[in-house]
Design a protein around this motif. Structure first.
Motif, mmCIF file in Angstrom:
data_model
loop_
_atom_site.group_PDB
_atom_site.id
_atom_site.type_symbol
_atom_site.label_atom_id
_atom_site.label_comp_id
_atom_site.label_asym_id
_atom_site.label_seq_id
_atom_site.Cartn_x
_atom_site.Cartn_y
_atom_site.Cartn_z
ATOM 1 N N ASN A 117 0.843 -1.198 0.000
ATOM 2 C CA ASN A 117 0.000 0.000 0.000
ATOM 3 C C ASN A 117 0.876 1.245 0.000
ATOM 4 N N LYS A 118 0.839 1.966 -1.097
ATOM 5 C CA LYS A 118 1.622 3.189 -1.233
ATOM 6 C C LYS A 118 0.666 4.387 -1.193
ATOM 7 N N ARG A 119 0.937 5.340 -0.297
ATOM 8 C CA ARG A 119 0.048 6.491 -0.143
ATOM 9 C C ARG A 119 -0.007 7.329 -1.408
ATOM 10 N N TYR A 120 1.144 7.527 -2.044
ATOM 11 C CA TYR A 120 1.157 8.372 -3.239
ATOM 12 C C TYR A 120 0.380 7.729 -4.390
ATOM 13 N N VAL A 121 0.363 6.407 -4.438
ATOM 14 C CA VAL A 121 -0.417 5.726 -5.476
ATOM 15 C C VAL A 121 -1.908 5.982 -5.273
ATOM 16 N N VAL A 122 -2.350 5.947 -4.016
ATOM 17 C CA VAL A 122 -3.762 6.202 -3.712
ATOM 18 C C VAL A 122 -4.135 7.642 -4.052
ATOM 19 N N VAL A 123 -3.278 8.599 -3.660
ATOM 20 C CA VAL A 123 -3.564 10.017 -3.916
ATOM 21 C C VAL A 123 -3.621 10.298 -5.414
ATOM 22 N N PHE A 124 -2.602 9.842 -6.140
ATOM 23 C CA PHE A 124 -2.585 10.062 -7.587
ATOM 24 C C PHE A 124 -3.735 9.321 -8.270
ATOM 25 N N GLY A 125 -4.072 8.152 -7.740
ATOM 26 C CA GLY A 125 -5.172 7.396 -8.317
ATOM 27 C C GLY A 125 -6.500 8.119 -8.167
ATOM 28 N N LEU A 126 -6.747 8.687 -6.983
ATOM 29 C CA LEU A 126 -7.989 9.428 -6.763
ATOM 30 C C LEU A 126 -8.059 10.674 -7.642
ATOM 31 N N PHE A 127 -6.918 11.352 -7.799
ATOM 32 C CA PHE A 127 -6.894 12.542 -8.653
ATOM 33 C C PHE A 127 -7.230 12.184 -10.098
ATOM 34 N N HIS A 128 -6.582 11.157 -10.619
ATOM 35 C CA HIS A 128 -6.830 10.773 -12.007
ATOM 36 C C HIS A 128 -8.235 10.203 -12.184
ATOM 37 N N LEU A 129 -8.736 9.548 -11.155
ATOM 38 C CA LEU A 129 -10.103 9.031 -11.230
ATOM 39 C C LEU A 129 -11.108 10.173 -11.312
ATOM 40 N N SER A 130 -10.861 11.244 -10.550
ATOM 41 C CA SER A 130 -11.759 12.401 -10.599
ATOM 42 C C SER A 130 -11.691 13.092 -11.957
ATOM 43 N N VAL A 131 -10.495 13.156 -12.543
ATOM 44 C CA VAL A 131 -10.358 13.753 -13.874
ATOM 45 C C VAL A 131 -11.104 12.912 -14.909
ATOM 46 N N ALA A 132 -10.950 11.600 -14.816
ATOM 47 C CA ALA A 132 -11.644 10.713 -15.755
ATOM 48 C C ALA A 132 -13.160 10.848 -15.606
ATOM 49 N N TYR A 133 -13.612 10.969 -14.369
ATOM 50 C CA TYR A 133 -15.058 11.134 -14.132
ATOM 51 C C TYR A 133 -15.546 12.460 -14.702
ATOM 52 N N GLY A 134 -14.749 13.516 -14.534
ATOM 53 C CA GLY A 134 -15.132 14.816 -15.069
ATOM 54 C C GLY A 134 -15.194 14.832 -16.585
ATOM 55 N N SER A 135 -14.346 14.019 -17.223
ATOM 56 C CA SER A 135 -14.343 13.983 -18.689
ATOM 57 C C SER A 135 -15.650 13.429 -19.251
ATOM 58 N N LEU A 136 -16.391 12.684 -18.435
ATOM 59 C CA LEU A 136 -17.679 12.150 -18.892
ATOM 60 C C LEU A 136 -18.657 13.267 -19.235
ATOM 61 N N PHE A 137 -18.497 14.409 -18.557
ATOM 62 C CA PHE A 137 -19.426 15.523 -18.748
ATOM 63 C C PHE A 137 -18.850 16.624 -19.632
ATOM 64 N N LEU A 138 -17.552 16.547 -19.930
ATOM 65 C CA LEU A 138 -16.910 17.622 -20.680
ATOM 66 C C LEU A 138 -16.777 17.332 -22.166
ATOM 67 N N THR A 139 -16.683 16.075 -22.524
ATOM 68 C CA THR A 139 -16.377 15.758 -23.916
ATOM 69 C C THR A 139 -17.062 14.472 -24.357
ATOM 70 N N GLU A 140 -17.353 14.416 -25.639
ATOM 71 C CA GLU A 140 -17.899 13.191 -26.209
ATOM 72 C C GLU A 140 -16.808 12.144 -26.423
ATOM 73 N N SER A 141 -15.570 12.586 -26.366
ATOM 74 C CA SER A 141 -14.438 11.663 -26.531
ATOM 75 C C SER A 141 -13.964 11.150 -25.175
ATOM 76 N N TRP A 142 -14.889 10.984 -24.241
ATOM 77 C CA TRP A 142 -14.508 10.582 -22.886
ATOM 78 C C TRP A 142 -13.823 9.213 -22.820
#
Length: 234
Positions: A117-142
């Motif tokens: 369990n690496k803390r930085y992996v969890v933090v970066f993972g949550l950040f990228h997950l939020s970006v991916a989730y946001g792309s669902l509403f921003l672009t048709e190329s999600w």
């Protein structure tokens, strides 16, 4: 007035495109000269870090181009950026590609990003997950944006682990998996200590070297026949 506005926008786009092409061209020349100037037979940790960071920047730039084209912002510029960005991605990938090296590097198991369990992996993972989730509403190329976001996450955690590791291992190439059982086991040739992360360590055990004073000429290792025939003499 509308005609003047469109003309000015087109003129600005040309200037921006010209600047981008000059920048990419100079960057490509610098990278090419840098890689050609390196005659090391071992994979370099700094090159690997730069490769991961460069690939991460490339995928974010590609995602930005996709959004810019979709929102019709300087379409002619960002549409033409696709190919240079992909070329840059390939160039940075070549920095982590180890097939042309006699010795490749490997991080110790405990320093690898997905071991334990690496803390930085969890933090970066949550950040990228939020970006991916946001792309669902921003672009048709999600779907493509989500794929690029996932790639960015992989590159980032690998770059982070390589930058902060206190040591790494140089290994020789083996042709088959069962060859890894031969001596030296797993093809391990040398343990290397990263000085910037090793504190005030002065003396090292036998067969261990500092990364800034690494001397591969004293190492004994085997080169695959296919590699020996294709390798250029220094």
């Amino acid at each position: 007035m509308a005609y003047v506005s469109v003309a000015n926008e087109s003129e600005n786009s040309k200037y921006l495109l010209h600047f981008v092409l000059i920048f990419v061209s100079n960057a490509a020349r610098f990278a090419d000269a840098w890689l050609k100037g390196s005659k090391r037979k071992d994979q370099n940790l700094n090159y690997v870090i730069l490769g991961f960071v460069g690939m991460m920047v490339s995928v974010w730039t590609l995602a930005g181009c996709i959004l810019a084209v979709e929102y019709k912002f300087h379409i002619e510029v960002f549409a033409m950026l696709y190919i240079p960005v992909l070329c840059a991605f390939i160039a940075f990938y070549s920095m982590i590609f180890n097939a042309y090296k006699d010795l490749y590097l490997m991080l110790p198991t405990e320093n690898r990003p997905f071991f334990g369990n690496k803390r930085y992996v969890v933090v970066f993972g949550l950040f990228h997950l939020s970006v991916a989730y946001g792309s669902l509403f921003l672009t048709e190329s999600w779907p493509l944006c989500c794929l690029l976001t996932f790639a960015s996450f992989i590159f980032l955690v690998n770059a982070w682990s390589c930058f902060f590791t206190d040591s790494y291992i140089l290994c020789e190439h083996r042709r088959y998996e069962w060859d890894m059982k031969d001596q030296p086991t797993d093809g391990i040739i040398c343990h290397v200590v990263v000085r910037r992360n090793s504190g005030e360590m002065e003396k090292l055990p036998i067969d261990v070297q500092f990364d800034d004073k690494l001397n591969t000429s004293i190492l004994v290792y085997r080169v695959l026949e296919s590699r020996r025939g294709s390798r250029k003499e220094d």
